[in-house]
Scaffold this active site. Structure first.
Site, PDB file in Angstrom:
ATOM      1  N   HIS A 173       0.664  -1.462   0.173  1.00  0.00           N
ATOM      2  CA  HIS A 173       0.128  -0.027  -0.053  1.00  0.00           C
ATOM      3  C   HIS A 173       0.786   1.193   0.072  1.00  0.00           C
ATOM      4  O   HIS A 173       0.532   2.370  -0.224  1.00  0.00           O
ATOM      5  CB  HIS A 173      -0.913  -0.122   1.329  1.00  0.00           C
ATOM      6  CG  HIS A 173      -2.238   0.480   0.933  1.00  0.00           C
ATOM      7  ND1 HIS A 173      -2.275   1.635   0.125  1.00  0.00           N
ATOM      8  CD2 HIS A 173      -3.414   0.551   1.665  1.00  0.00           C
ATOM      9  CE1 HIS A 173      -3.582   2.192   0.253  1.00  0.00           C
ATOM     10  NE2 HIS A 173      -4.203   1.359   1.045  1.00  0.00           N
ATOM     11  N   ASP A 391     -11.531 -10.267 -16.657  1.00  0.00           N
ATOM     12  CA  ASP A 391     -11.696 -11.680 -17.228  1.00  0.00           C
ATOM     13  C   ASP A 391     -10.341 -12.386 -17.524  1.00  0.00           C
ATOM     14  O   ASP A 391      -9.530 -11.916 -18.352  1.00  0.00           O
ATOM     15  CB  ASP A 391     -12.590 -11.576 -18.365  1.00  0.00           C
ATOM     16  CG  ASP A 391     -13.104 -12.843 -19.205  1.00  0.00           C
ATOM     17  OD1 ASP A 391     -12.398 -14.012 -18.871  1.00  0.00           O
ATOM     18  OD2 ASP A 391     -14.053 -12.809 -20.030  1.00  0.00           O
TER      19      ASP A 391
END
Length: 454
Positions: A173, A391
């Site tokens: 992060h 996908d």
């Protein structure tokens, strides 16, 4: 759920980009104030759950699938090359300072783990609570960003289920925020599908306050001066679903009650107000107790000039609204939503610049247990992130789940609903007794999919 499920690690490898394709590598890669302030927080841990192709599940080859993932990941890392680096610190004992940056040539690459578990997709989907086993679908369990000195800045774990696959990413992060994180996912997905003409390239140039950077010096020499390891108390992590119609109705209700047409309340502000009211009730606070609701805000569009959407880094701050319990519960939804809207609107270009100018004068690193007040609610992530568009050749994801990272009482994570439109899923973390009260909160539950079916 079968008891006890066991995660078995099958293999581990490290993925590097094709070095011949790398151009203009910035090394060392310096971190901006927003990045450095995150050094004591956890890695971002989010993942996507997929069914194996249903028409040919017996023919599905996990080996071929993994090889294709590794290949597309390697090509993606050409664009996101800082993720293969490693944090490095140079200490100046005389001045009691240190410089922390990414050494792009030192890192081991991205860790890629293949694991299996004797569970079905429905074992993860059916319960309304996030199952504890999902925390083990991620590498870097309980790691803080400073651990990027010895651990990869990005790790991918692919866990094979009986009839599905879970892809979990743990990203440091201090290198990127939620927008950066999902931009990485979206780019990886497009490269995997060979949709390179639709790529939105990351912008790796860091933003610094005027007159500062790129070498930001921190006033520390010992790790224990700025790194802590927050351990969450016992929590229930509950998923609540809101349909597009429910979100539309909630927005109309908030705007109607606010009665200020010139200040249209957004869907997320209305939903956040509903959550603030419900969690405040679940905590059974005294009427005069202070309660705070914070919204994670993307700063890219708040700066002037704006940062590009593809800015790869940590560009977030919190829009914080505070009130007493009797104010939140004694007024209507519209009043609470207006209070949140005011906090968001106050995050102007000048406010943001003042925040980071102040940080430069007195640098600090966020500590979860100190940064958020008691009785806080922190609403993070975004239903605008494209999670279900990823996908990898086996169809659309069926769910988003998160790991252990950055969870505490009152943490609310927003996801887009799988059906699209304005639908939203909330992952709410509270102590078990407070979640039980929340589940029977009439105002809150009436707006969820469960409440609509009652």
């Amino acid at each position: 759920m079968k008891n006890p499920p066991i995660i078995k690690q099958i293999s581990e490898s490290f993925i590097m980009p094709n070095l011949n394709e790398l151009n203009d590598v910035k090394d060392p890669y310096f971190l901006a104030p927003g990045d450095l302030a995150m050094l004591s927080a956890h890695y971002i841990q989010k993942g996507l759950l997929f069914y194996k192709p249903s028409t040919r599940i017996e023919e599905f080859s996990i080996e071929i699938f993994l090889e294709k993932l590794r290949d597309s990941l390697s090509r993606t890392l050409v664009l996101f090359y800082p993720l293969v680096g490693q944090l490095t610190t140079k200490i100046n004992d005389d001045e009691h300072t240190c410089l922390i940056y990414v050494d792009c040539k030192k890192g081991p690459g991205v860790r890629f783990v293949h694991a299996t578990v004797d569970l079905a997709v429905d074992d993860i989907l059916s319960p309304t609570d996030v199952q504890p086993i999902t925390k083990l679908f991620f590498d870097h369990h309980k790691a803080v960003n400073h651990d990027g000195h010895s651990s990869p800045l990005l790790s991918v774990q692919v866990t094979e289920l009986e009839d599905g696959v879970f892809i979990g990413c743990s990203m440091n992060h201090a290198v990127g925020d939620g927008t950066s994180y999902w931009n990485f996912w979206n780019t990886w997905s497009k490269i995997h599908q060979q949709h390179s003409t639709t790529l939105s390239l990351p912008v790796l140039e860091r933003w610094f306050p005027e007159g500062h950077g790129p070498r930001i010096i921190l006033p520390f020499t010992r790790t224990d001066e700025f790194i802590t390891r927050f351990e969450a108390p016992q929590l229930r992590e509950r998923i609540f679903h809101f349909s597009s119609d429910s979100i539309s109705e909630l927005k109309k209700k908030a705007n109607r009650e606010a009665g200020e047409p010139q200040k249209e309340i957004s869907s997320l502000q209305a939903l956040s107000a509903l959550v603030w009211r419900a969690i405040t009730r679940s905590r059974c606070l005294a009427p005069d107790e202070r309660t705070v609701c914070s919204l994670d805000a993307n700063l890219r569009q708040r700066l002037n000039p704006r940062l590009p959407h593809g800015y790869f880094g940590t560009a977030i701050w919190v829009a914080k609204a505070a009130a007493t319990t009797d104010q939140v519960l004694g007024n209507n939804l519209g009043w609470t939503a207006l209070l949140l809207q005011k906090a968001v609107l106050e995050l102007t270009n000048q406010t943001v610049r003042n925040v980071f100018e102040s940080w430069m004068q007195s640098p600090f690193v966020y500590q979860i247990e100190k940064f958020f007040e008691p009785n806080s609610i922190v609403i993070g992530s975004s239903p605008r992130f494209d999670m279900y568009g990823n996908d990898f050749g086996i169809g659309k994801p069926v769910a988003v789940r998160s790991g252990y990272a950055n969870k505490f009482p009152g943490k609310v994570t927003t996801y887009p609903g799988r059906e699209g439109g304005r639908s939203v899923d909330l992952e709410i973390c509270l102590p078990p007794d407070e979640i039980s009260v929340l589940e029977s909160d009439k105002e809150f539950i009436a707006m969820t999919v469960e409440g609509l079916h009652v």
